[in-house]
Design a protein around this motif. Structure first.
Motif, PDB file in Angstrom:
ATOM      1  N   GLY A  33       0.796  -1.215   0.000  1.00  0.00           N
ATOM      2  CA  GLY A  33       0.000   0.000   0.000  1.00  0.00           C
ATOM      3  C   GLY A  33       0.826   1.261   0.000  1.00  0.00           C
ATOM      4  O   GLY A  33       0.327   2.341   0.347  1.00  0.00           O
ATOM      5  N   LEU A  34       2.102   1.160  -0.392  1.00  0.00           N
ATOM      6  CA  LEU A  34       3.001   2.304  -0.434  1.00  0.00           C
ATOM      7  C   LEU A  34       3.291   2.683  -1.881  1.00  0.00           C
ATOM      8  O   LEU A  34       3.198   1.848  -2.784  1.00  0.00           O
ATOM      9  N   ARG A  35       3.652   3.937  -2.095  1.00  0.00           N
ATOM     10  CA  ARG A  35       3.976   4.380  -3.444  1.00  0.00           C
ATOM     11  C   ARG A  35       5.214   5.263  -3.407  1.00  0.00           C
ATOM     12  O   ARG A  35       5.312   6.171  -2.587  1.00  0.00           O
ATOM     13  N   GLY A  36       6.142   4.992  -4.302  1.00  0.00           N
ATOM     14  CA  GLY A  36       7.339   5.801  -4.407  1.00  0.00           C
ATOM     15  C   GLY A  36       7.048   7.132  -5.085  1.00  0.00           C
ATOM     16  O   GLY A  36       6.337   7.179  -6.097  1.00  0.00           O
ATOM     17  N   VAL A  37       7.584   8.207  -4.523  1.00  0.00           N
ATOM     18  CA  VAL A  37       7.397   9.547  -5.075  1.00  0.00           C
ATOM     19  C   VAL A  37       8.707  10.314  -4.976  1.00  0.00           C
ATOM     20  O   VAL A  37       9.671   9.867  -4.356  1.00  0.00           O
ATOM     21  N   SER A  38       8.725  11.495  -5.566  1.00  0.00           N
ATOM     22  CA  SER A  38       9.891  12.366  -5.434  1.00  0.00           C
ATOM     23  C   SER A  38       9.976  12.906  -4.016  1.00  0.00           C
ATOM     24  O   SER A  38       8.988  12.909  -3.267  1.00  0.00           O
ATOM     25  N   VAL A  39      11.149  13.373  -3.646  1.00  0.00           N
ATOM     26  CA  VAL A  39      11.317  13.954  -2.315  1.00  0.00           C
ATOM     27  C   VAL A  39      10.456  15.204  -2.169  1.00  0.00           C
ATOM     28  O   VAL A  39       9.839  15.436  -1.121  1.00  0.00           O
ATOM     29  N   ALA A  40      10.386  16.016  -3.233  1.00  0.00           N
ATOM     30  CA  ALA A  40       9.564  17.226  -3.169  1.00  0.00           C
ATOM     31  C   ALA A  40       8.104  16.878  -2.909  1.00  0.00           C
ATOM     32  O   ALA A  40       7.433  17.540  -2.103  1.00  0.00           O
ATOM     33  N   ALA A  41       7.603  15.837  -3.580  1.00  0.00           N
ATOM     34  CA  ALA A  41       6.212  15.421  -3.379  1.00  0.00           C
ATOM     35  C   ALA A  41       6.001  14.891  -1.972  1.00  0.00           C
ATOM     36  O   ALA A  41       4.962  15.145  -1.344  1.00  0.00           O
ATOM     37  N   LEU A  42       6.973  14.145  -1.461  1.00  0.00           N
ATOM     38  CA  LEU A  42       6.862  13.611  -0.102  1.00  0.00           C
ATOM     39  C   LEU A  42       6.829  14.739   0.928  1.00  0.00           C
ATOM     40  O   LEU A  42       5.989  14.747   1.845  1.00  0.00           O
ATOM     41  N   LEU A  43       7.725  15.706   0.792  1.00  0.00           N
ATOM     42  CA  LEU A  43       7.771  16.807   1.747  1.00  0.00           C
ATOM     43  C   LEU A  43       6.505  17.656   1.684  1.00  0.00           C
ATOM     44  O   LEU A  43       5.994  18.106   2.715  1.00  0.00           O
ATOM     45  N   ALA A  44       5.978  17.864   0.478  1.00  0.00           N
ATOM     46  CA  ALA A  44       4.742  18.634   0.338  1.00  0.00           C
ATOM     47  C   ALA A  44       3.582  17.917   1.020  1.00  0.00           C
ATOM     48  O   ALA A  44       2.744  18.543   1.677  1.00  0.00           O
ATOM     49  N   ALA A  45       3.530  16.595   0.865  1.00  0.00           N
ATOM     50  CA  ALA A  45       2.471  15.823   1.511  1.00  0.00           C
ATOM     51  C   ALA A  45       2.607  15.892   3.026  1.00  0.00           C
ATOM     52  O   ALA A  45       1.608  16.028   3.749  1.00  0.00           O
ATOM     53  N   ARG A  46       3.835  15.801   3.521  1.00  0.00           N
ATOM     54  CA  ARG A  46       4.051  15.868   4.966  1.00  0.00           C
ATOM     55  C   ARG A  46       3.617  17.217   5.529  1.00  0.00           C
ATOM     56  O   ARG A  46       3.097  17.304   6.643  1.00  0.00           O
ATOM     57  N   GLU A  47       3.839  18.280   4.783  1.00  0.00           N
ATOM     58  CA  GLU A  47       3.419  19.599   5.241  1.00  0.00           C
ATOM     59  C   GLU A  47       1.902  19.688   5.374  1.00  0.00           C
ATOM     60  O   GLU A  47       1.386  20.450   6.204  1.00  0.00           O
ATOM     61  N   ARG A  48       1.180  18.908   4.557  1.00  0.00           N
ATOM     62  CA  ARG A  48      -0.284  18.885   4.631  1.00  0.00           C
ATOM     63  C   ARG A  48      -0.780  17.915   5.697  1.00  0.00           C
ATOM     64  O   ARG A  48      -1.990  17.744   5.870  1.00  0.00           O
ATOM     65  N   GLY A  49       0.137  17.241   6.388  1.00  0.00           N
ATOM     66  CA  GLY A  49      -0.256  16.244   7.368  1.00  0.00           C
ATOM     67  C   GLY A  49      -0.622  14.919   6.747  1.00  0.00           C
ATOM     68  O   GLY A  49      -1.260  14.069   7.376  1.00  0.00           O
ATOM     69  N   CYS A  79       5.199   4.967  -9.998  1.00  0.00           N
ATOM     70  CA  CYS A  79       6.011   5.644  -8.988  1.00  0.00           C
ATOM     71  C   CYS A  79       6.723   6.865  -9.567  1.00  0.00           C
ATOM     72  O   CYS A  79       7.035   6.917 -10.757  1.00  0.00           O
ATOM     73  N   GLY A  80       6.975   7.824  -8.699  1.00  0.00           N
ATOM     74  CA  GLY A  80       7.817   8.950  -9.043  1.00  0.00           C
ATOM     75  C   GLY A  80       9.167   8.798  -8.370  1.00  0.00           C
ATOM     76  O   GLY A  80       9.406   7.843  -7.631  1.00  0.00           O
ATOM     77  N   ALA A  81      10.047   9.749  -8.605  1.00  0.00           N
ATOM     78  CA  ALA A  81      11.388   9.685  -8.006  1.00  0.00           C
ATOM     79  C   ALA A  81      12.081  11.024  -8.169  1.00  0.00           C
ATOM     80  O   ALA A  81      11.651  11.876  -8.961  1.00  0.00           O
ATOM     81  N   THR A  82      13.165  11.189  -7.437  1.00  0.00           N
ATOM     82  CA  THR A  82      14.059  12.328  -7.609  1.00  0.00           C
ATOM     83  C   THR A  82      15.386  11.815  -8.146  1.00  0.00           C
ATOM     84  O   THR A  82      15.957  10.860  -7.607  1.00  0.00           O
ATOM     85  N   LEU A  83      15.863  12.447  -9.191  1.00  0.00           N
ATOM     86  CA  LEU A  83      17.130  12.093  -9.816  1.00  0.00           C
ATOM     87  C   LEU A  83      18.122  13.219  -9.554  1.00  0.00           C
ATOM     88  O   LEU A  83      17.922  14.353  -9.994  1.00  0.00           O
ATOM     89  N   PHE A  84      19.184  12.919  -8.807  1.00  0.00           N
ATOM     90  CA  PHE A  84      20.211  13.915  -8.486  1.00  0.00           C
ATOM     91  C   PHE A  84      21.351  13.804  -9.486  1.00  0.00           C
ATOM     92  O   PHE A  84      22.016  12.761  -9.563  1.00  0.00           O
ATOM     93  N   VAL A  85      21.588  14.869 -10.238  1.00  0.00           N
ATOM     94  CA  VAL A  85      22.528  14.821 -11.355  1.00  0.00           C
ATOM     95  C   VAL A  85      23.684  15.793 -11.145  1.00  0.00           C
ATOM     96  O   VAL A  85      23.654  16.663 -10.265  1.00  0.00           O
ATOM     97  N   LEU A  86      24.701  15.643 -11.997  1.00  0.00           N
ATOM     98  CA  LEU A  86      25.940  16.429 -11.924  1.00  0.00           C
ATOM     99  C   LEU A  86      26.092  17.242 -13.206  1.00  0.00           C
ATOM    100  O   LEU A  86      26.668  16.753 -14.190  1.00  0.00           O
ATOM    101  N   PRO A  87      25.596  18.467 -13.254  1.00  0.00           N
ATOM    102  CA  PRO A  87      25.661  19.229 -14.506  1.00  0.00           C
ATOM    103  C   PRO A  87      27.074  19.571 -14.962  1.00  0.00           C
ATOM    104  O   PRO A  87      27.263  19.971 -16.118  1.00  0.00           O
ATOM    105  N   GLY A  88      28.057  19.390 -14.109  1.00  0.00           N
ATOM    106  CA  GLY A  88      29.441  19.596 -14.525  1.00  0.00           C
ATOM    107  C   GLY A  88      30.077  18.372 -15.158  1.00  0.00           C
ATOM    108  O   GLY A  88      31.228  18.425 -15.606  1.00  0.00           O
TER     109      GLY A  88
END
Length: 229
Positions: A33-49, A79-88
């Motif tokens: 019953g869990l779903r993977g999401v981006s960190v931004a989506a997770l934090l936004a949901a947590r702010e809403r309780g 599922c969503g996700a956050t991808l951390f990249v290296l633009p250099g």
């Protein structure tokens, strides 16, 4: 916390999971019953309780195999996700891993493709250096500079930053905040734990259902209140 998804026949740093293992792990989340999401989506949901049924999924370093192997599986399981990249290091490889093997990193087009499919793009710095040992000029380039580069590349300034090697101190966290990021991801930041030093759990090839259950329980147990860094 994931890194590469692909062949792990040569994996001295244990940062690779096979597509089959990732498929099984995402399926395990969904069956519980869990779903993977981006960190931004997770934090936004947590702010809403809300968000008790959400799990933040992160992929560090921006390996090219994210688009070929991880993205189709995220799509399969909704599922969503956050991808951390290296633009250099666009189109380069993981030269920081002394033992290898060399793995190609995403090009600008690959990053834009992931973003177009709804993946949150975050910064992992410019070149993957330990920021706790960086001088002020390098620290600014790796934080504010990388954010500006990604804004040019994707059209949006990234909300999230991920500390290379997971290393962070108060000075580095403050630099990330000043650069305009909304959060920072670490690994096990201890007393610094907070919005700019979020703890994460490493997930690897050996993590079957039982190990995932234990890791989730331990992560929830060790979380600490925000320290206001």
């Amino acid at each position: 916390m994931y890194h590469s998804v692909g062949d792990r026949s040569d994996d001295p740093y244990r940062v690779t999971v096979t597509p089959a293992r990732l498929d099984a792990q995402l399926g395990w989340l969904r069956r519980r019953g869990l779903r993977g999401v981006s960190v931004a989506a997770l934090l936004a949901a947590r702010e809403r309780g809300a968000g008790r049924d959400l799990v933040g999924l992160t992929f560090d370093d921006g390996y090219a195999d994210f688009v070929t192997h991880a993205l189709p599986l995220l799509r399969k399981w909704g599922c969503g996700a956050t991808l951390f990249v290296l633009p250099g290091r666009l189109g380069g490889d993981n030269a920081w891993d002394r033992l290898g093997p060399r793995k190609p990193l995403l090009t600008a087009d690959g990053i834009r493709q992931a973003a177009a499919e709804g993946v949150e793009i975050g910064s992992h710095g410019l070149t993957h250096v330990d920021l706790t040992g960086a001088d002020d000029a390098v620290l600014r380039a790796e934080t504010a500079g990388s954010r500006a580069r990604l804004a040019e590349l994707t059209g949006t300034g990234p909300a999230g930053f991920c500390y290379p090697y997971g290393t962070v101190d108060r000075r580095v966290a403050e630099a990330v905040r000043r650069a305009g990021y909304g959060y920072g991801c670490a690994i096990d930041p201890g007393a610094l734990t907070g919005p700019y030093a979020l703890p994460r759990v490493h997930v690897g090839e050996d993590d079957t259902a039982v190990r995932l259950l234990l890791k989730r329980a331990l992560h929830r147990w060790r979380r600490r209140p925000a320290a206001g860094v």
